[in-house]
Design an enzyme around this catalytic site. Structure first.
Site, mmCIF file in Angstrom:
data_model
loop_
_atom_site.group_PDB
_atom_site.id
_atom_site.type_symbol
_atom_site.label_atom_id
_atom_site.label_comp_id
_atom_site.label_asym_id
_atom_site.label_seq_id
_atom_site.Cartn_x
_atom_site.Cartn_y
_atom_site.Cartn_z
ATOM 1 N N THR A 44 0.808 -1.087 -0.006
ATOM 2 C CA THR A 44 0.033 0.049 -0.034
ATOM 3 C C THR A 44 0.932 1.206 -0.011
ATOM 4 O O THR A 44 0.540 2.168 -0.846
ATOM 5 C CB THR A 44 -0.945 0.058 1.206
ATOM 6 O OG1 THR A 44 -1.519 -1.356 1.350
ATOM 7 C CG2 THR A 44 -1.776 1.307 1.184
ATOM 8 N N THR A 45 1.857 1.231 0.669
ATOM 9 C CA THR A 45 2.781 2.578 0.974
ATOM 10 C C THR A 45 3.494 2.549 -0.250
ATOM 11 O O THR A 45 4.003 3.587 -0.447
ATOM 12 C CB THR A 45 3.690 2.340 2.124
ATOM 13 O OG1 THR A 45 2.948 1.818 3.238
ATOM 14 C CG2 THR A 45 4.394 3.698 2.211
ATOM 15 N N TYR A 107 -12.640 -4.039 -2.752
ATOM 16 C CA TYR A 107 -13.799 -3.630 -3.438
ATOM 17 C C TYR A 107 -14.837 -4.515 -3.634
ATOM 18 O O TYR A 107 -16.084 -4.175 -3.514
ATOM 19 C CB TYR A 107 -13.154 -2.881 -4.807
ATOM 20 C CG TYR A 107 -14.316 -2.194 -5.531
ATOM 21 C CD1 TYR A 107 -14.825 -0.817 -5.060
ATOM 22 C CD2 TYR A 107 -14.904 -2.711 -6.695
ATOM 23 C CE1 TYR A 107 -15.923 -0.191 -5.721
ATOM 24 C CE2 TYR A 107 -16.004 -2.015 -7.316
ATOM 25 C CZ TYR A 107 -16.514 -0.867 -6.696
ATOM 26 O OH TYR A 107 -17.448 -0.184 -7.331
ATOM 27 N N TYR A 133 -2.589 -10.535 4.428
ATOM 28 C CA TYR A 133 -2.621 -9.173 4.717
ATOM 29 C C TYR A 133 -3.984 -8.809 4.901
ATOM 30 O O TYR A 133 -4.808 -8.601 3.905
ATOM 31 C CB TYR A 133 -1.807 -8.209 3.652
ATOM 32 C CG TYR A 133 -1.943 -7.004 3.727
ATOM 33 C CD1 TYR A 133 -2.278 -6.185 4.923
ATOM 34 C CD2 TYR A 133 -1.561 -6.050 2.728
ATOM 35 C CE1 TYR A 133 -1.975 -4.992 4.962
ATOM 36 C CE2 TYR A 133 -1.491 -4.710 2.763
ATOM 37 C CZ TYR A 133 -1.907 -4.025 4.088
ATOM 38 O OH TYR A 133 -1.807 -2.577 4.156
ATOM 39 N N ARG A 138 -8.929 -0.485 4.121
ATOM 40 C CA ARG A 138 -8.914 -0.177 2.978
ATOM 41 C C ARG A 138 -9.826 -1.043 2.016
ATOM 42 O O ARG A 138 -10.221 -0.716 1.051
ATOM 43 C CB ARG A 138 -7.373 -0.231 2.524
ATOM 44 C CG ARG A 138 -6.748 1.007 3.090
ATOM 45 C CD ARG A 138 -5.210 1.099 2.392
ATOM 46 N NE ARG A 138 -4.181 2.207 3.057
ATOM 47 C CZ ARG A 138 -4.285 3.209 2.237
ATOM 48 N NH1 ARG A 138 -4.880 3.187 0.990
ATOM 49 N NH2 ARG A 138 -3.572 4.269 2.760
ATOM 50 N N LYS A 161 0.015 -10.224 8.079
ATOM 51 C CA LYS A 161 0.104 -8.792 8.459
ATOM 52 C C LYS A 161 -1.304 -8.420 8.943
ATOM 53 O O LYS A 161 -2.191 -8.196 7.982
ATOM 54 C CB LYS A 161 0.526 -7.959 7.348
ATOM 55 C CG LYS A 161 0.779 -6.575 7.625
ATOM 56 C CD LYS A 161 0.928 -5.613 6.318
ATOM 57 C CE LYS A 161 0.916 -3.967 6.631
ATOM 58 N NZ LYS A 161 1.268 -3.330 5.474
ATOM 59 N N ILE A 203 5.127 -4.688 9.861
ATOM 60 C CA ILE A 203 5.405 -4.116 8.608
ATOM 61 C C ILE A 203 5.037 -2.666 8.569
ATOM 62 O O ILE A 203 3.942 -2.388 8.723
ATOM 63 C CB ILE A 203 4.569 -4.859 7.539
ATOM 64 C CG1 ILE A 203 5.123 -6.343 7.436
ATOM 65 C CG2 ILE A 203 4.748 -4.062 6.136
ATOM 66 C CD1 ILE A 203 4.287 -7.226 6.686
#
Length: 291
Positions: A44-45, A107, A133, A138, A161, A203
């Protein structure tokens, strides 16, 4: 088992929007020198939603090349299409990544059974170790602990994660997963407590700007050195909070540019950090003795 500070590294970009591989290599060298245990690339980052599939693959291959086996490479290979997630994970395995990080499909809101079948299909298509994850803030979909337990018996699903920041949930997970199943937090603010309770690492977004301090925090927290872990965490508290004054990775890319590490360019639909937050980030960097 991989333990410690695993940086959710940013994707450096030039002022024209192209990927900046020279800056990425420089960041990776800095992390290795600072004690970071692993590089999580294109998470994501790392702006995974706005890099193309070709760029995604280039970033994974470049990170494997730059690390030269000195630290673990964890390749972000998740997708809301199971077929695409398999393609990316196969690629990561083919170029020598050590782990894949596979996010809950976003989504399209799968059921628990759908999430189980999604991750099972990926695991059956590859041999590379997979880290799940879960980041419902999100993805909307939330991977339940019961589903994680079912997935943990698949031989190459080796960890998770968890970015929920829910310590009760983490404690429940620690008590039920196999002993060799790694549990990482994706929330810097609660990372010290997570590791003191039995977690294996973080993380981290904060590690992008404070790699040595995050490595120290993880070492002492995993060892159960509460007093030292708290002291290190106190220096980092403002960063844990203020690197999220706007959507990640907007603040952390601005901070790295302020530190002279790279351009602060970020791709639309994300935009540069609002000027009203500049002094807030500078103050957090000063509190951690970074600038």
């Amino acid at each position: 088992m991989l333990q410690g500070s695993l940086v959710a590294i940013v994707t450096p970009m030039k002022d024209n929007g192209e990927l900046d591989f020279a800056a990425l290599e420089s960041l990776i060298e800095w992390h290795i020198e600072s004690g970071t245990a692993g590089i999580v690339i294109v998470g994501t980052t790392g702006e995974s939603p706005t890099v193309s599939v070709e760029e995604h693959k280039e970033l994974i291959a470049a990170t494997v090349k730059y690390t030269r086996g000195r630290v673990a490479v964890i390749a972000g290979t998740g997708a809301n299409s199971t077929a695409e997630a398999i393609e990316l994970t196969r690629y990561a395995e083919s170029v020598g990544a050590d782990y894949s990080l596979s996010v809950v499909p976003y989504y399209n809101k799968p059921t628990q059974q759908g999430m189980y079948e999604h991750f099972k299909a990926i695991a059956e298509a590859v041999s590379i170790p997979i880290i799940l994850y879960n980041v419902p803030g999100r993805t909307v979909a939330d991977l339940a602990n019961d589903t994680v337990i079912k997935l943990s018996v698949i031989s190459n699903i080796v960890g998770i994660k968890d970015a929920t920041a829910d310590l009760y949930r983490a404690s429940d997970l620690f008590s039920r997963v196999p002993a060799n199943f790694a549990c990482y937090t994706g929330d810097d603010g609660s990372a010290a407590a997570f590791m003191l309770m039995g977690g294996h690492g973080v993380i981290s977004v904060t590690a992008n700007v404070a790699p040595a301090l995050m490595a120290q925090l993880c070492h002492h927290a995993i060892q159960g050195d509460t007093k030292i872990a708290r002291a290190v965490n106190d220096k980092l508290l403002a960063l844990h909070r203020d690197l999220f004054v706007e959507a990640n990775p907007i603040p952390v890319k601005w901070a790295l540019a302020e530190m002279g590490k790279m351009s602060g360019y970020i791709r639309l639909p994300l935009t540069a950090l609002s000027e009203q937050h500049h002094d807030t980030i500078r103050a957090a960097l000063r509190r951690a003795d970074i600038v």
